[in-house]
Enzyme design. Structure first.
Site, PDB file in Angstrom:
ATOM      1  N   GLU A  68       0.825   1.386  -5.982  1.00  0.00           N
ATOM      2  CA  GLU A  68       1.397   0.908  -4.725  1.00  0.00           C
ATOM      3  C   GLU A  68       2.916   1.074  -4.790  1.00  0.00           C
ATOM      4  O   GLU A  68       3.534   0.761  -5.800  1.00  0.00           O
ATOM      5  CB  GLU A  68       1.028  -0.562  -4.509  1.00  0.00           C
ATOM      6  N   ASP A 117      -1.512   5.577   4.923  1.00  0.00           N
ATOM      7  CA  ASP A 117      -0.532   5.810   5.983  1.00  0.00           C
ATOM      8  C   ASP A 117      -0.845   7.144   6.662  1.00  0.00           C
ATOM      9  O   ASP A 117      -0.907   8.179   5.992  1.00  0.00           O
ATOM     10  CB  ASP A 117       0.865   5.851   5.370  1.00  0.00           C
ATOM     11  N   LYS A 121       3.435  12.250  12.516  1.00  0.00           N
ATOM     12  CA  LYS A 121       4.215  13.420  12.932  1.00  0.00           C
ATOM     13  C   LYS A 121       3.808  14.654  12.121  1.00  0.00           C
ATOM     14  O   LYS A 121       3.649  14.581  10.907  1.00  0.00           O
ATOM     15  CB  LYS A 121       5.711  13.140  12.776  1.00  0.00           C
TER      16      LYS A 121
END
Length: 212
Positions: A68, A117, A121
């Site tokens: 993480e 995530d 874009k």
């Protein structure tokens, strides 16, 4: 998602016995860190650790490593372990792109990617954890029969992932559009925090299992 800063998070991680502060030193010898030759499985982007700590409790003969990048999130995972007395789990605060610096050739049996995530874009596509660039990194550290399991509620990321599999020279083992409605593949499914949240909202959970 806006992350709340947790005062002292990095300091608490640095001194925690389950956090590995210099993971590069374990490259190729994670069996020494765990003190056994059990299989090693990773979760990349493991958030607050519900998924991984559940697996570690259910499978004492498998070693787990959670990766993480956010200290404020990782410290919550460490807190989950305080009363569990687990000796088959470790945590690393690092960026996933450096994973080949931390694990040796064929050292990992399985990789989990949960609700990663989406980097929506187009110019950020190579940052997505299921991009062909990342699949290339996993190729080096996975055993020959190793697999990657990916779950998401994001339709675009799911479609992107399915497209990237052949481009990276991998093959799909399973492509599931609605995991919780699939009687076969939902058996033994371990829920993440996000999975619980999104499924309650009625979002279908997608899953892909892939191999080389």
């Amino acid at each position: 998602m806006r992350l709340r800063n947790v005062p002292g998070a990095r300091e608490n991680i640095a001194k925690h016995e389950l956090a590995i502060n210099e993971p590069e030193k374990n490259k190729g010898k994670w069996n020494e860190e765990f003190g056994n030759d059990n299989p090693i499985q990773l979760e990349i982007g493991m958030g607050k650790g519900l998924f991984l700590t559940t697996l570690a409790q259910e499978n004492p003969n498998i070693n787990y490593v959670g990766i993480e990048k956010y200290s404020s999130v990782l410290v919550r995972a460490l807190e989950k372990c305080e009363d569990l007395e687990l000796d088959n789990i470790r945590f690393i605060r690092m960026e996933a792109e450096y994973i080949e610096d931390v694990f040796g050739e064929g050292e990992v049996d399985k990789i989990y990617l949960n609700f990663s995530d989406p980097w929506p874009k187009d110019r950020h596509a190579k940052r997505r954890l299921t991009s062909k660039q990342f699949l290339g990194r996993y190729d080096h550290i996975l055993k020959k029969d190793g697999v990657v399991e990916f779950k998401t509620d994001n339709d675009d990321l799911f479609e992107f992932t399915v497209e990237q599999i052949p481009e990276a020279g991998w093959v799909p083992v399973a492509v599931i559009f609605d995991l919780h409605s699939d009687e076969e593949h939902v058996k033994g499914n371990v829920m993440t925090e996000y999975e619980t949240k999104f499924s309650k909202l009625g979002h279908p959970i997608h899953k892909v299992v892939m191999k080389r």
